[in-house]
Write a protein that holds these residues in place. Structure first.
Motif, PDB file in Angstrom:
ATOM      1  N   VAL A  47      -2.246  -7.775  -4.054  1.00 26.84           N
ATOM      2  CA  VAL A  47      -2.226  -6.483  -3.369  1.00 26.84           C
ATOM      3  C   VAL A  47      -3.144  -5.504  -4.084  1.00 26.84           C
ATOM      4  CG1 VAL A  47      -0.786  -4.485  -2.786  1.00 26.84           C
ATOM      5  CG2 VAL A  47       0.075  -6.805  -2.398  1.00 26.84           C
ATOM      6  N   ALA A  48      -3.081  -5.479  -5.411  1.00 22.36           N
ATOM      7  CA  ALA A  48      -3.945  -4.589  -6.194  1.00 22.36           C
ATOM      8  C   ALA A  48      -5.417  -4.907  -5.950  1.00 22.36           C
ATOM      9  CB  ALA A  48      -3.607  -4.706  -7.671  1.00 22.36           C
ATOM     10  N   ASP A  49      -5.742  -6.189  -5.873  1.00 21.65           N
ATOM     11  CA  ASP A  49      -7.137  -6.590  -5.648  1.00 21.65           C
ATOM     12  C   ASP A  49      -7.627  -6.137  -4.275  1.00 21.65           C
ATOM     13  OD1 ASP A  49      -7.135  -7.803  -8.124  1.00 21.65           O
ATOM     14  OD2 ASP A  49      -6.729  -9.817  -7.341  1.00 21.65           O
ATOM     15  N   VAL A  50      -6.769  -6.244  -3.261  1.00 21.90           N
ATOM     16  CA  VAL A  50      -7.155  -5.834  -1.909  1.00 21.90           C
ATOM     17  C   VAL A  50      -7.358  -4.319  -1.842  1.00 21.90           C
ATOM     18  CG1 VAL A  50      -6.245  -5.558   0.440  1.00 21.90           C
ATOM     19  CG2 VAL A  50      -6.181  -7.786  -0.668  1.00 21.90           C
ATOM     20  N   LEU A  88       3.542  -0.859  -3.482  1.00 25.68           N
ATOM     21  CA  LEU A  88       2.195  -0.293  -3.356  1.00 25.68           C
ATOM     22  C   LEU A  88       1.907   0.671  -4.499  1.00 25.68           C
ATOM     23  CD1 LEU A  88       1.991   0.368   0.488  1.00 25.68           C
ATOM     24  CD2 LEU A  88       0.657  -1.298  -0.813  1.00 25.68           C
ATOM     25  N   GLY A  89       2.897   1.449  -4.903  1.00 25.74           N
ATOM     26  CA  GLY A  89       2.713   2.352  -6.029  1.00 25.74           C
ATOM     27  C   GLY A  89       2.380   1.599  -7.310  1.00 25.74           C
ATOM     28  N   TRP A 102      -3.652   7.811   0.239  1.00 29.95           N
ATOM     29  CA  TRP A 102      -2.565   6.900   0.584  1.00 29.95           C
ATOM     30  C   TRP A 102      -1.728   7.601   1.644  1.00 29.95           C
ATOM     31  CZ3 TRP A 102       1.780   5.280  -3.409  1.00 29.95           C
ATOM     32  CH2 TRP A 102       2.711   4.450  -2.768  1.00 29.95           C
ATOM     33  N   ALA A 103      -1.860   7.145   2.893  1.00 28.25           N
ATOM     34  CA  ALA A 103      -1.070   7.678   4.004  1.00 28.25           C
ATOM     35  C   ALA A 103       0.071   6.708   4.273  1.00 28.25           C
ATOM     36  CB  ALA A 103      -1.933   7.853   5.243  1.00 28.25           C
ATOM     37  N   GLU A 141       9.713   7.365  -2.966  1.00 26.82           N
ATOM     38  CA  GLU A 141       8.897   6.304  -3.579  1.00 26.82           C
ATOM     39  C   GLU A 141       7.416   6.630  -3.485  1.00 26.82           C
ATOM     40  OE1 GLU A 141       9.684   3.878  -5.422  1.00 26.82           O
ATOM     41  OE2 GLU A 141      11.850   3.888  -5.147  1.00 26.82           O
ATOM     42  N   LEU A 142       7.010   7.233  -2.387  1.00 26.13           N
ATOM     43  CA  LEU A 142       5.608   7.612  -2.227  1.00 26.13           C
ATOM     44  C   LEU A 142       5.219   8.699  -3.223  1.00 26.13           C
ATOM     45  CD1 LEU A 142       2.881   7.783  -0.627  1.00 26.13           C
ATOM     46  CD2 LEU A 142       4.034   9.453   0.859  1.00 26.13           C
TER      47      LEU A 142
END
Length: 306
Positions: A47-50, A88-89, A102-103, A141-142
């Motif tokens: 996920v981080a790479d994407v 995602l965070g 980041w929406a 969390e966001l």
């Protein structure tokens, strides 16, 4: 904007966003559970790479709320929103070149049942109950993620558009003759056309001064009574029997959903969009329903919850 990462790309809103961005030559990367995604939720480094070197991250992941809120469904609704946002965070913290924005999806139902005044981002009062608790945890969390990225919570109202379908019972009831008011009919119906959802995301990206919660809603909400009258008009029905509250509760149990999806008064005011000069393609419900009727066979008017 050259590269956008979309989570929840297989859903109605995600598919509409993908089509609009791809038509403008934007490269799309996706994160999800399917094998066709560029990264899987089970692979945090993937996920981080994407996310690396993307311009925009749009997270629309979340299980449908059109169900009974039993423990299993409630747990899935909560985890599909909060856990993915938390992941995602963490992934963004590992990304050497994170996106500038980041929406993250949220919901206009975070506000209380409002019949006295509209709820905007500055003065809106948050409500109580399961749906509100999920929304508050989702946004926590966001905004608590310790990363230097502009963050926006997309507090979406009910999304209307051809090809959707999460609250088709409105249309089905009207077709069966039960297209009158639901409950007392005075509950507010805040909505937005799918085209304006997509356009609002792009607008937010292009206006770097926007951050925090943003209400994604038309500036012209209507009452449930007026909404059902407009739906009947598009279906060629002059009259519809009203549905009292007890019948809504009973019917919700039969079709395995919650009556609050219909009975709660959602009066969401798009203060941030208005102040930043956003121009709606479909500002009125009449214009939105007209477009949907033209785009859908036999005048069917699908709608979906945001």
């Amino acid at each position: 904007m050259k590269t956008v990462v979309v989570c929840g790309a297989s859903g109605y809103i995600g598919q509409s966003l993908l089509r609009a961005l791809e038509s403008n030559g934007v490269e799309i990367r996706t994160i999800g559970r399917g094998g066709t995604s560029d990264a899987s939720w089970s692979d945090e480094q993937g996920v981080a790479d994407v996310l690396s070197a993307a311009d925009l991250l749009v997270n629309l992941s979340g299980r449908s709320v059109s169900c009974r809120y039993n423990k299993r469904n409630a747990d899935e609704i909560f985890s599909s929103r909060v856990e993915t946002t938390a992941l995602l965070g963490r992934a963004l913290a590992r990304t050497p070149q994170p996106p500038s924005l980041w929406a993250n999806a949220s919901t206009g139902t975070i506000y209380r049942d409002a019949r006295d005044r509209p709820m905007d981002e500055k003065n809106g009062e948050l409500g109580k109950g399961f749906s509100v608790a999920v929304a508050r945890a989702w946004e926590h969390e966001l905004f608590s993620a310790p990363i230097p990225v502009r963050k926006v919570a997309l507090r979406m109202s009910i999304v209307l558009g051809a090809g959707g379908g999460a609250i088709n019972p409105f249309v089905n009831l009207a077709r069966m003759g039960f297209g009158g008011r639901m409950g007392d009919g005075r509950q507010m119906f805040s909505w937005i056309h799918i085209s304006d959802v997509v356009r609002s995301v792009i607008h937010i990206y292009e206006h770097p001064q926007i951050s925090g919660p943003v209400n994604i809603a038309s500036p012209y909400p209507v009452t449930n009574t007026d909404m059902m009258r407009m739906v009947r008009a598009k279906l060629g029905r002059q009259y519809g029997f009203p549905t009292p509250g007890w019948m809504l509760e009973f019917g919700a149990r039969i079709i395995r959903t919650e009556a609050e999806l219909v009975t709660k008064s959602r009066w969401v005011s798009p203060g941030v969009l208005a102040d930043s000069g956003f121009q709606y393609q479909f500002p009125t419900l009449e214009s939105a329903l007209e477009q949907i009727a033209q785009e859908t066979p036999r005048g069917l008017l699908p709608v979906t919850v945001g």
